[in-house]
Design an enzyme around this catalytic site. Structure first.
Site, PDB file in Angstrom:
ATOM      1  N   ALA A  13       6.694  13.931 -63.701  1.00  0.00           N
ATOM      2  CA  ALA A  13       5.793  12.897 -64.213  1.00  0.00           C
ATOM      3  C   ALA A  13       6.056  11.535 -63.567  1.00  0.00           C
ATOM      4  O   ALA A  13       5.444  10.537 -63.941  1.00  0.00           O
ATOM      5  CB  ALA A  13       5.943  12.778 -65.732  1.00  0.00           C
ATOM      6  N   ARG A  92      18.371   2.961 -62.104  1.00  0.00           N
ATOM      7  CA  ARG A  92      19.498   2.059 -62.331  1.00  0.00           C
ATOM      8  C   ARG A  92      19.133   1.081 -63.438  1.00  0.00           C
ATOM      9  O   ARG A  92      18.144   0.351 -63.330  1.00  0.00           O
ATOM     10  CB  ARG A  92      19.790   1.314 -61.034  1.00  0.00           C
ATOM     11  CG  ARG A  92      21.050   0.501 -61.083  1.00  0.00           C
ATOM     12  CD  ARG A  92      21.420   0.124 -59.655  1.00  0.00           C
ATOM     13  NE  ARG A  92      22.591  -0.716 -59.622  1.00  0.00           N
ATOM     14  CZ  ARG A  92      23.235  -1.022 -58.502  1.00  0.00           C
ATOM     15  NH1 ARG A  92      22.824  -0.543 -57.353  1.00  0.00           N
ATOM     16  NH2 ARG A  92      24.290  -1.809 -58.530  1.00  0.00           N
ATOM     17  N   ASN A 105      23.746  10.155 -62.355  1.00  0.00           N
ATOM     18  CA  ASN A 105      22.942  11.086 -61.567  1.00  0.00           C
ATOM     19  C   ASN A 105      23.758  12.282 -61.118  1.00  0.00           C
ATOM     20  O   ASN A 105      23.231  13.389 -60.986  1.00  0.00           O
ATOM     21  CB  ASN A 105      22.281  10.369 -60.395  1.00  0.00           C
ATOM     22  CG  ASN A 105      21.012   9.682 -60.864  1.00  0.00           C
ATOM     23  OD1 ASN A 105      20.154  10.338 -61.448  1.00  0.00           O
ATOM     24  ND2 ASN A 105      20.918   8.390 -60.671  1.00  0.00           N
ATOM     25  N   VAL A 129      15.746  14.089 -53.109  1.00  0.00           N
ATOM     26  CA  VAL A 129      15.083  12.789 -52.908  1.00  0.00           C
ATOM     27  C   VAL A 129      15.692  11.741 -53.841  1.00  0.00           C
ATOM     28  O   VAL A 129      15.905  10.590 -53.464  1.00  0.00           O
ATOM     29  CB  VAL A 129      13.561  12.914 -53.165  1.00  0.00           C
ATOM     30  CG1 VAL A 129      12.867  11.557 -53.058  1.00  0.00           C
ATOM     31  CG2 VAL A 129      12.936  13.908 -52.202  1.00  0.00           C
ATOM     32  N   ASP A 159      13.007   6.723 -43.987  1.00  0.00           N
ATOM     33  CA  ASP A 159      13.641   5.733 -43.107  1.00  0.00           C
ATOM     34  C   ASP A 159      13.265   6.012 -41.649  1.00  0.00           C
ATOM     35  O   ASP A 159      13.006   5.090 -40.869  1.00  0.00           O
ATOM     36  CB  ASP A 159      15.167   5.802 -43.281  1.00  0.00           C
ATOM     37  CG  ASP A 159      15.556   5.760 -44.754  1.00  0.00           C
ATOM     38  OD1 ASP A 159      15.397   4.700 -45.363  1.00  0.00           O
ATOM     39  OD2 ASP A 159      15.961   6.804 -45.291  1.00  0.00           O
ATOM     40  N   ARG A 162       9.806   4.819 -41.085  1.00  0.00           N
ATOM     41  CA  ARG A 162       9.796   3.342 -41.062  1.00  0.00           C
ATOM     42  C   ARG A 162      10.247   2.832 -39.694  1.00  0.00           C
ATOM     43  O   ARG A 162       9.667   1.887 -39.149  1.00  0.00           O
ATOM     44  CB  ARG A 162      10.739   2.806 -42.145  1.00  0.00           C
ATOM     45  CG  ARG A 162      10.208   2.956 -43.563  1.00  0.00           C
ATOM     46  CD  ARG A 162      11.308   2.691 -44.584  1.00  0.00           C
ATOM     47  NE  ARG A 162      10.768   2.655 -45.946  1.00  0.00           N
ATOM     48  CZ  ARG A 162      11.517   2.753 -47.045  1.00  0.00           C
ATOM     49  NH1 ARG A 162      12.836   2.877 -46.957  1.00  0.00           N
ATOM     50  NH2 ARG A 162      10.962   2.705 -48.236  1.00  0.00           N
ATOM     51  N   HIS A 187      21.442   7.136 -47.067  1.00  0.00           N
ATOM     52  CA  HIS A 187      20.163   6.517 -47.449  1.00  0.00           C
ATOM     53  C   HIS A 187      20.488   5.292 -48.307  1.00  0.00           C
ATOM     54  O   HIS A 187      20.434   5.324 -49.536  1.00  0.00           O
ATOM     55  CB  HIS A 187      19.280   7.494 -48.217  1.00  0.00           C
ATOM     56  CG  HIS A 187      18.029   6.847 -48.750  1.00  0.00           C
ATOM     57  ND1 HIS A 187      17.018   6.406 -47.937  1.00  0.00           N
ATOM     58  CD2 HIS A 187      17.652   6.541 -50.004  1.00  0.00           C
ATOM     59  CE1 HIS A 187      16.080   5.862 -48.670  1.00  0.00           C
ATOM     60  NE2 HIS A 187      16.435   5.918 -49.936  1.00  0.00           N
TER      61      HIS A 187
HETATM   62  P1  NAX Z   1      10.197   7.485 -61.358  1.00  0.00           P
HETATM   63  O1  NAX Z   1      11.130   6.775 -62.287  1.00  0.00           O
HETATM   64  O2  NAX Z   1       8.761   7.100 -61.312  1.00  0.00           O
HETATM   65  O3  NAX Z   1      10.236   9.045 -61.720  1.00  0.00           O
HETATM   66  C1  NAX Z   1      11.410   9.738 -61.919  1.00  0.00           C
HETATM   67  C2  NAX Z   1      11.107  10.835 -62.925  1.00  0.00           C
HETATM   68  O4  NAX Z   1      12.261  11.657 -63.014  1.00  0.00           O
HETATM   69  C3  NAX Z   1      10.826  10.283 -64.342  1.00  0.00           C
HETATM   70  O5  NAX Z   1       9.576  10.785 -64.788  1.00  0.00           O
HETATM   71  C4  NAX Z   1      11.992  10.808 -65.160  1.00  0.00           C
HETATM   72  O6  NAX Z   1      11.615  11.150 -66.486  1.00  0.00           O
HETATM   73  C5  NAX Z   1      12.386  12.050 -64.363  1.00  0.00           C
HETATM   74  N1  NAX Z   1      13.751  12.496 -64.611  1.00  0.00           N
HETATM   75  C6  NAX Z   1      14.863  11.763 -64.875  1.00  0.00           C
HETATM   76  N2  NAX Z   1      15.916  12.559 -65.083  1.00  0.00           N
HETATM   77  C7  NAX Z   1      15.472  13.832 -64.915  1.00  0.00           C
HETATM   78  C8  NAX Z   1      16.093  15.103 -65.012  1.00  0.00           C
HETATM   79  N3  NAX Z   1      17.377  15.226 -65.331  1.00  0.00           N
HETATM   80  N4  NAX Z   1      15.321  16.188 -64.780  1.00  0.00           N
HETATM   81  C9  NAX Z   1      14.030  16.079 -64.479  1.00  0.00           C
HETATM   82  N5  NAX Z   1      13.378  14.908 -64.394  1.00  0.00           N
HETATM   83  C10 NAX Z   1      14.104  13.798 -64.607  1.00  0.00           C
HETATM   84  O7  NAX Z   1      10.877   7.444 -59.940  1.00  0.00           O
HETATM   85  P2  NAX Z   1      10.222   7.720 -58.505  1.00  0.00           P
HETATM   86  O8  NAX Z   1       9.650   6.471 -57.994  1.00  0.00           O
HETATM   87  O9  NAX Z   1       9.375   8.929 -58.595  1.00  0.00           O
HETATM   88  O10 NAX Z   1      11.546   7.987 -57.655  1.00  0.00           O
HETATM   89  C11 NAX Z   1      12.316   9.145 -57.864  1.00  0.00           C
HETATM   90  C12 NAX Z   1      13.646   9.018 -57.139  1.00  0.00           C
HETATM   91  O11 NAX Z   1      13.446   8.943 -55.730  1.00  0.00           O
HETATM   92  C13 NAX Z   1      14.458   7.772 -57.514  1.00  0.00           C
HETATM   93  O12 NAX Z   1      15.811   8.138 -57.672  1.00  0.00           O
HETATM   94  C14 NAX Z   1      14.291   6.898 -56.286  1.00  0.00           C
HETATM   95  O13 NAX Z   1      15.361   5.985 -56.142  1.00  0.00           O
HETATM   96  C15 NAX Z   1      14.285   7.932 -55.190  1.00  0.00           C
HETATM   97  N6  NAX Z   1      13.779   7.529 -53.883  1.00  0.00           N
HETATM   98  C16 NAX Z   1      14.346   8.101 -52.789  1.00  0.00           C
HETATM   99  C17 NAX Z   1      13.891   7.855 -51.518  1.00  0.00           C
HETATM  100  C18 NAX Z   1      14.539   8.501 -50.328  1.00  0.00           C
HETATM  101  O14 NAX Z   1      14.114   8.204 -49.217  1.00  0.00           O
HETATM  102  N7  NAX Z   1      15.541   9.363 -50.473  1.00  0.00           N
HETATM  103  C19 NAX Z   1      12.776   6.902 -51.273  1.00  0.00           C
HETATM  104  C20 NAX Z   1      11.934   6.659 -52.473  1.00  0.00           C
HETATM  105  C21 NAX Z   1      12.692   6.564 -53.771  1.00  0.00           C
HETATM  106  O15 NAX Z   1      13.264   5.298 -53.878  1.00  0.00           O
END
Ligand code: NAX
Length: 324
Positions: A13, A92, A105, A129, A159, A162, A187
């Protein structure tokens, strides 16, 4: 028609998933002749929002989408999955140190690693991710002893894109003219975007730009791009992150001779400590990633590679007690 493949997406979601799920269901990841079954995981509090995603998926009527499993049960999520995109992670909080975030995490990725180990297809391909992605992948790998560590990668592809975009813009070239860009390391802001081996329309990139631009503009711009997006949008990168995840998974499934950057378990190449999940340049054939070997690393690059390694070693030490 081919038999369907099962694809798990956690954080179903969330904002990245909102871009990712629909594109996967439309065939962008595995092609227009590959039916898919989606397994979507969320925390209980977000199941209602996930239900909304499910309703919209139904409204798209995607011909390739055979079924959707929607759950808050981690074990159920990973039963027989061929691909797992671990996107969900705890954000965070305002008073949280980075070490707290690593631990919160870490717990999530330990549970998911165990569930993958027990329930996923023996050939599952796992992309992490959720941040801190490299160390989360390291934890998941440790929790999945029956899977090959090579079945896991952490996302550096955003990255990588980018960096290509910045170099293309600077040199006035097409995106497709830029080859052999590398992102090394973590990352995080210690990642090292490296154009030492890059070419633009076949010419060495370093002959087209000056060192001052590389050090004072290119590298910090790529390293800080996520922060720049948050400042502008009020939210972190989502559509570009989803596109990066799709691109990497498609390459992993179909192969690529182009160099792409992705974080995998180090085999000691380039002097990087074994077992760290570190970003290297790779090519991919028959589902296997191979680190591009024998690249010359100059003194500046070496110090950048080592700085990112040091950060990953510190992260590993912070979560050491989670590994048992
Ligand atoms: P959001 O906060 O919009 O969505 C994260 C979703 O994960 C929420 O709906 C939450 O309820 C759910 N969630 C939390 N704990 C969970 C669990 N134990 N099991 C299943 N679902 C769980 O974040 P979003 O913008 O979608 O980003 C997701 C993650 O990607 C973040 O950690 C973000 O930092 C990371 N990213 C990583 C990137 C990369 O290049 N590796 C780039 C984009 C992003 O910053």
């Amino acid at each position: 028609m081919k038999p369907p493949v099962r694809i798990a997406i956690t954080g179903g979601a969330g904002q990245i998933a909102y871009s990712l799920i629909f594109r996967i269901a439309s065939g962008e990841m595995l092609g227009p002749d590959q039916p898919v079954i989606l397994h979507l995981l969320e925390v209980p509090a977000a199941l209602k929002a996930l239900k909304g995603v499910l309703l919209e998926l139904e409204d798209c009527g995607y011909p390739l989408l055979q079924n959707v499993v929607m759950t808050d049960d981690t074990n159920l999520t990973f039963i027989d999955v061929d691909y797992a995109l671990l996107v969900g992670a705890a954000p965070r909080g305002p008073d949280m140190e980075r070490s707290d975030l690593l631990k919160v995490n870490g717990e999530i990725f330990k549970v998911q690693g165990k569930a993958l180990n027990e329930f996923a297809s023996r050939d599952v391909k796992v992309l992490v991710v959720g941040n801190p992605a490299n160390t989360n992948a390291y934890i998941a790998i440790s929790a999945a002893p029956d899977l090959n560590p090579k079945q896991f990668t952490a996302m550096m592809r955003l990255d990588h894109h980018r960096a290509i975009a910045q170099l293309a813009a600077k040199t006035g070239a097409e995106i497709t003219a830029v080859k052999n860009i590398i992102i090394w390391g973590n990352h995080s802001a210690t990642q090292y975007p490296d154009i030492s081996h890059a070419t633009v329309n076949g010419q060495p990139a370093k002959s087209l730009v000056d060192q001052d631009w590389i050090v004072n503009e290119f590298i910090p711009t790529v390293q800080q791009r996520g922060t720049e997006v948050i400042k502008a949008r009020g939210k972190s990168s989502a559509a570009s992150a989803a596109f990066a995840a799709l691109s990497l998974m498609r390459d992993w499934a179909m192969g690529t001779e182009q160099w792409v950057s992705t974080a995998i378990v180090s085999d000691g190449s380039y002097g990087i400590a074994k077992d760290l999940v570190y970003s290297f340049p790779v090519t991919i054939k028959n589902g296997e990633m191979s680190i591009v070997q024998d690249l010359e690393i100059d003194e500046f690059s070496r110090s950048c590679l080592q700085a990112s390694q040091r950060e990953l070693e510190q992260e590993r030490d912070t979560i050491a007690d989670l590994l048992h």
